[in-house]
Design a protein around this motif. Sequence first.
Motif, mmCIF file in Angstrom:
data_model
loop_
_atom_site.group_PDB
_atom_site.id
_atom_site.type_symbol
_atom_site.label_atom_id
_atom_site.label_comp_id
_atom_site.label_asym_id
_atom_site.label_seq_id
_atom_site.Cartn_x
_atom_site.Cartn_y
_atom_site.Cartn_z
ATOM 1 N N SER A 193 0.837 -1.188 0.000
ATOM 2 C CA SER A 193 0.000 0.000 0.000
ATOM 3 C C SER A 193 0.879 1.248 0.000
ATOM 4 O O SER A 193 2.096 1.158 -0.176
ATOM 5 N N ALA A 194 0.266 2.412 0.183
ATOM 6 C CA ALA A 194 0.929 3.678 -0.124
ATOM 7 C C ALA A 194 1.327 4.468 1.113
ATOM 8 O O ALA A 194 0.629 4.459 2.130
ATOM 9 N N HIS A 195 2.456 5.174 0.976
ATOM 10 C CA HIS A 195 3.025 5.971 2.075
ATOM 11 C C HIS A 195 3.642 7.253 1.516
ATOM 12 O O HIS A 195 4.667 7.711 2.013
ATOM 13 N N THR A 196 3.027 7.807 0.481
ATOM 14 C CA THR A 196 3.466 8.968 -0.300
ATOM 15 C C THR A 196 4.588 8.602 -1.274
ATOM 16 O O THR A 196 5.102 7.490 -1.268
ATOM 17 N N VAL A 197 4.968 9.580 -2.078
ATOM 18 C CA VAL A 197 6.047 9.401 -3.056
ATOM 19 C C VAL A 197 7.408 9.660 -2.418
ATOM 20 O O VAL A 197 8.357 8.902 -2.601
ATOM 21 N N GLY A 198 7.502 10.753 -1.652
ATOM 22 C CA GLY A 198 8.806 11.162 -1.130
ATOM 23 C C GLY A 198 8.922 11.253 0.368
ATOM 24 O O GLY A 198 9.921 11.761 0.873
ATOM 25 N N HIS A 199 7.897 10.806 1.108
ATOM 26 C CA HIS A 199 7.915 10.800 2.577
ATOM 27 C C HIS A 199 8.062 12.211 3.167
ATOM 28 O O HIS A 199 8.849 12.439 4.092
ATOM 29 N N PRO A 200 7.281 13.170 2.693
ATOM 30 C CA PRO A 200 7.355 14.518 3.276
ATOM 31 C C PRO A 200 6.501 14.628 4.529
ATOM 32 O O PRO A 200 5.692 13.741 4.839
ATOM 33 N N LYS A 201 6.664 15.718 5.247
ATOM 34 C CA LYS A 201 5.764 16.058 6.343
ATOM 35 C C LYS A 201 4.565 16.769 5.715
ATOM 36 O O LYS A 201 4.636 17.942 5.357
ATOM 37 N N LEU A 202 3.484 16.053 5.561
ATOM 38 C CA LEU A 202 2.356 16.548 4.776
ATOM 39 C C LEU A 202 1.778 17.868 5.291
ATOM 40 O O LEU A 202 1.373 18.711 4.481
ATOM 41 N N PRO A 203 1.687 18.100 6.616
ATOM 42 C CA PRO A 203 1.132 19.384 7.066
ATOM 43 C C PRO A 203 1.972 20.592 6.651
ATOM 44 O O PRO A 203 1.473 21.724 6.693
ATOM 45 N N GLU A 204 3.224 20.361 6.254
ATOM 46 C CA GLU A 204 4.076 21.468 5.830
ATOM 47 C C GLU A 204 3.908 21.796 4.348
ATOM 48 O O GLU A 204 4.474 22.775 3.865
ATOM 49 N N LEU A 205 3.122 20.977 3.644
ATOM 50 C CA LEU A 205 2.868 21.214 2.224
ATOM 51 C C LEU A 205 1.543 21.949 2.041
ATOM 52 O O LEU A 205 0.679 21.925 2.918
ATOM 53 N N GLY A 206 1.375 22.557 0.890
ATOM 54 C CA GLY A 206 0.066 23.076 0.537
ATOM 55 C C GLY A 206 -0.892 21.923 0.298
ATOM 56 O O GLY A 206 -0.474 20.788 0.044
ATOM 57 N N HIS A 207 -2.189 22.225 0.355
ATOM 58 C CA HIS A 207 -3.181 21.159 0.231
ATOM 59 C C HIS A 207 -3.039 20.417 -1.098
ATOM 60 O O HIS A 207 -3.082 19.173 -1.127
ATOM 61 N N ARG A 208 -2.862 21.131 -2.183
ATOM 62 C CA ARG A 208 -2.771 20.482 -3.486
ATOM 63 C C ARG A 208 -1.553 19.586 -3.566
ATOM 64 O O ARG A 208 -1.625 18.456 -4.075
ATOM 65 N N GLU A 209 -0.426 20.062 -3.046
ATOM 66 C CA GLU A 209 0.802 19.266 -3.097
ATOM 67 C C GLU A 209 0.679 18.019 -2.220
ATOM 68 O O GLU A 209 1.115 16.930 -2.600
ATOM 69 N N ALA A 210 0.080 18.181 -1.041
ATOM 70 C CA ALA A 210 -0.107 17.029 -0.157
ATOM 71 C C ALA A 210 -1.020 15.999 -0.804
ATOM 72 O O ALA A 210 -0.746 14.792 -0.774
#
Length: 245
Positions: free
Chosen positions: A141-158
């Motif tokens: 299953s999925a765990h993002t593409v690059g393992h970023p801290k999602l709250p630090e991204l904009g909504h579209r990027e997250a």
Amino acid sequence: MNADPTLGSAPGWPLVLYFHHVNALVDHYTALTPDGFRRALETVLSEVGPALDPAGIGPGFRPPDHPGVLLTFDDGYRDNLEIAAPLLAEFGVKVLLFCVTGELDAADRLSDAERAALPPRRSFLTWAEADRFAALGHVLSAHTVGHPKLPELGHREAAEEIATSLDRIRARTGEPARTFAYPYGLIPERPAVLAGVLAFGTVKSPPTSWAHRPLHIRRTYLPADEGERWARLAIGWREQWFGSQ
């Protein structure tokens, strides 16, 4: 937020555990030695309940009428196949493997010599190895593409990080990815997970029913350096299942 691992799941819902490595060379709070992992499986299966089949985990999941445990691995490290998989087979346990899809893509581009030189914390599965893991009955299953801290991204990027990783899993397995895990257990305030997916956090998430908050499912862990606590933790997690009884 209660990050104490003694707090398991909502009453009546499965305990969910997360690991990263089974490797004697890795020092991490969710990395166990092979002997430690074998003892962890023995402890949890005997003191909490049987392992759930990850193939049945997804939206609309209805918990069994007895305590049980879902085992998960994060990121997609090579030792999950080489070391953890044979131990899981000893106990007949299947797991959900949340893959950082960009890291598996990168592993595909490395030579054997380059991969052999990597430390365990940087040694990821190739997609062919992930396929071998899945062929054993485990679920990718999925765990993002690059393992970023999602709250630090904009909504579209997250949302793109999440959707792209889910799409990559679907393209590889031929089946829709029905689950997702947030990197670092950090959940954006604004939902970024697509409908039709269960999303897993860590000990940073509250213990609520999956039906009530399907995008905030709590997972906990067996502290790697506190093996003397494991039996007490497992007994407590089982007792918490009966909290609504």
